[in-house]
Design an enzyme around this catalytic site. Sequence first.
Site, PDB file in Angstrom:
ATOM      1  N   GLY A 114      17.238  -9.179   8.190  1.00  0.00           N
ATOM      2  CA  GLY A 114      16.771 -10.168   6.799  1.00  0.00           C
ATOM      3  C   GLY A 114      15.555  -8.075   5.747  1.00  0.00           C
ATOM      4  O   GLY A 114      16.779  -7.549   5.286  1.00  0.00           O
ATOM      5  N   THR A 115      14.687  -9.023   4.148  1.00  0.00           N
ATOM      6  CA  THR A 115      14.310  -8.216   3.985  1.00  0.00           C
ATOM      7  C   THR A 115      13.064  -6.750   4.544  1.00  0.00           C
ATOM      8  O   THR A 115      12.676  -8.548   5.071  1.00  0.00           O
ATOM      9  CB  THR A 115      14.191  -8.549   2.395  1.00  0.00           C
ATOM     10  OG1 THR A 115      14.450  -7.148   1.827  1.00  0.00           O
ATOM     11  CG2 THR A 115      13.528  -9.652   1.968  1.00  0.00           C
ATOM     12  N   GLY A 116      12.899  -6.169   3.636  1.00  0.00           N
ATOM     13  CA  GLY A 116      11.456  -6.050   4.053  1.00  0.00           C
ATOM     14  C   GLY A 116      10.978  -4.188   4.402  1.00  0.00           C
ATOM     15  O   GLY A 116      12.230  -3.705   5.372  1.00  0.00           O
ATOM     16  N   GLY A 117      10.042  -4.159   5.104  1.00  0.00           N
ATOM     17  CA  GLY A 117       9.616  -2.596   5.409  1.00  0.00           C
ATOM     18  C   GLY A 117      10.570  -3.188   6.909  1.00  0.00           C
ATOM     19  O   GLY A 117      10.492  -2.148   7.441  1.00  0.00           O
TER      20      GLY A 117
ATOM     21  N   GLU B 211      23.872 -12.776   5.984  1.00  0.00           N
ATOM     22  CA  GLU B 211      23.167 -13.465   4.761  1.00  0.00           C
ATOM     23  C   GLU B 211      22.663 -12.907   3.215  1.00  0.00           C
ATOM     24  O   GLU B 211      23.331 -12.319   2.027  1.00  0.00           O
ATOM     25  CB  GLU B 211      21.866 -14.545   4.599  1.00  0.00           C
ATOM     26  CG  GLU B 211      21.914 -15.671   3.212  1.00  0.00           C
ATOM     27  CD  GLU B 211      20.219 -16.339   3.984  1.00  0.00           C
ATOM     28  OE1 GLU B 211      20.602 -16.979   4.418  1.00  0.00           O
ATOM     29  OE2 GLU B 211      19.554 -16.273   3.596  1.00  0.00           O
TER      30      GLU B 211
ATOM     31  N   LEU C 297       6.048 -17.093  10.702  1.00  0.00           N
ATOM     32  CA  LEU C 297       4.979 -16.973  10.211  1.00  0.00           C
ATOM     33  C   LEU C 297       3.938 -17.364  11.430  1.00  0.00           C
ATOM     34  O   LEU C 297       3.259 -16.798  11.148  1.00  0.00           O
ATOM     35  CB  LEU C 297       4.443 -17.803   8.758  1.00  0.00           C
ATOM     36  CG  LEU C 297       5.203 -17.766   7.335  1.00  0.00           C
ATOM     37  CD1 LEU C 297       5.085 -18.442   6.618  1.00  0.00           C
ATOM     38  CD2 LEU C 297       4.741 -16.032   7.023  1.00  0.00           C
TER      39      LEU C 297
END
Length: 456
Positions: free
Chosen positions: A227-230, A252, A326
Site C-alpha cells: 500500500g501507500t505511506g511510511g 493495485e 483501523l
Amino acid sequence: MKRLTPAEKIQDDYEAKLVSADEAVKVVKSGDQIHLGLFCGVAVDLERALAKRAEELTDVTVCTTMWSYKEPPEILKADPGAKHFHYCSTHLTGTERKQNKAGNCWFLPVQFRENPKFYEECRETFDVAMLQVAAMDASGNFNLGPQVAEYWGVLRNCKKIIVEVNQNMPVNHGQENYLNINQIDYIVEGSNSPLPTISAKEASDAEKKMAEHIVTRIESGSTLQLGTGGFPNYVGKLIAESDIDDLSCHTEMFVDAYLHLFEAGKLTNNKRINQGKMTYTFAMGSKELYDWIDDNQMMQVAPVDYVNDVDVISQNEKMISVNSCLQVDLFGQVNSESSGLQHIGGTGGQLDFVMGAFKSKGGKSFLCTPSTRTLKDGRKESLILPVLPTGSIVSTPRSAVHYIVTEYGAVNLKGRNTYERAELLVSIAHPDFREELIEEAKKMGIWKTSSKVVNA
C-alpha cells in the site's frame, strides 16, 4: 479535393476538436452526470471551468474515484451548500473527508475491482467524462497515463468525452491504456499543472516493529503488493537491506517502495504471469516515480478488474499482500474504512488481495494496525477490540483473514477456531488491555473455558 494523408487527417481532426476549457464545459447541463477522471488523470482545468458555471446549473452529479490534490475541488468551493453540485467519490482522501464532514461530499460504496461494471451497468449513463491525458502521438492516440483502473466502465457508458492534455503526464505502457482521437469529442490543451504527489511520512516506532514481523515471513521469489505511506515504504526498506531477492510486483497501487526495491536490485519480475512486467492499476507517488514510469517498457498498467481479480492475483506464487487497517475484533473481523459512523476511506482492493494471496501457492496476506491509538484527551484506546463499534465497516470478513500484525507480533488466524483466534489476537494486543479483552471474550463465549455466551 486533395486526399489527406493519415497524418494530415489526424491533425485536421485535432484542430477541429480543440477548444478552451470554458468552451468545453458548456456541454454540461442541469441534471447531468459527470465524471472528472481518476487519480493523476483528474481533469484540473476543466473542473475549474465547471466551477465557474455553478450558479447556472442545478442537480449536477460529479463522480470521481479519488480527489488527489490537497486543495478541495473548485466546484465545492463555489458551492459549499451543495445546491448545484452533488460530489461523489468511491474512495475518500483527507481532502474529501473534510468535505464529507462539511456535508457536501458523498461516498459511493463499491468493491474497487467491480468499478468498471459498476459504472457501465449500475449507474445512469454519464453525460460527460473529463480526464487528463498525455499529448497525442503520431497515430492519434492519447495515453491515459499511470492509471487505467475503471476508466473503461466510465468511457463505455458516457455520451461525451473531453480530454485535457497535460504535457507532464507520463506515457504508460500496458493494457487498454489509450484513447484514440476518433473516440473523443473535445480536446483541451491544459495548463500542464504538476501531477499530484504523495510524500510518505516517516514510519512510526510501532510501524517499524510491524514491518520487522512481516519481513521475516517473506521469502525470495515472492510477488509483492504494498500500500501507500511510511509503513509500506519501511517494509520495502527492510527488504532492500535483507537477503531476500528475485522479487516481483503485482499491486493495485504502484508506489515509491518499488522504485527503491528496483534500485536495490531486488525486483526481477521473474513471475509466472506477466513475466518481466510490474503490473498495477494506478500509480501515485513522487515525481521521481512518474519519471521512472514514463515510456518504460517494464511497466504494465491495466484495468482494475484484471489487476485485482482474485484468480489473476493467485497465479503469482508466494504472493505477499501488505495492507493497513483501523480496527480488529476478537472474531477476526477487520475494519479498514470507518471510525464508528465517520467514514475514513474506501474498500479498495484489500479483500481481493487478501483472498488472492492466500489462494496463491505459498502466499500470505498481512493486515496491520498499531495496537493502540491516542485520543485527544491523551488516553489510549485499544485497536484490538471485543467487537467492532456501532457503524464500523467490515472490510475483510473473519473467514478471509490470514495474518494480523501489530507491533507485538504477527498471528495467523487461518484454520483457528473462535477461542484460538481470540487467544492469538489478545497476544498481540497492548499489554494494558489484555486482561480486559480476556474477560470480554469469556462473556462472548469465545474463550477456551466456555463456548457459551454469558447473559445472552
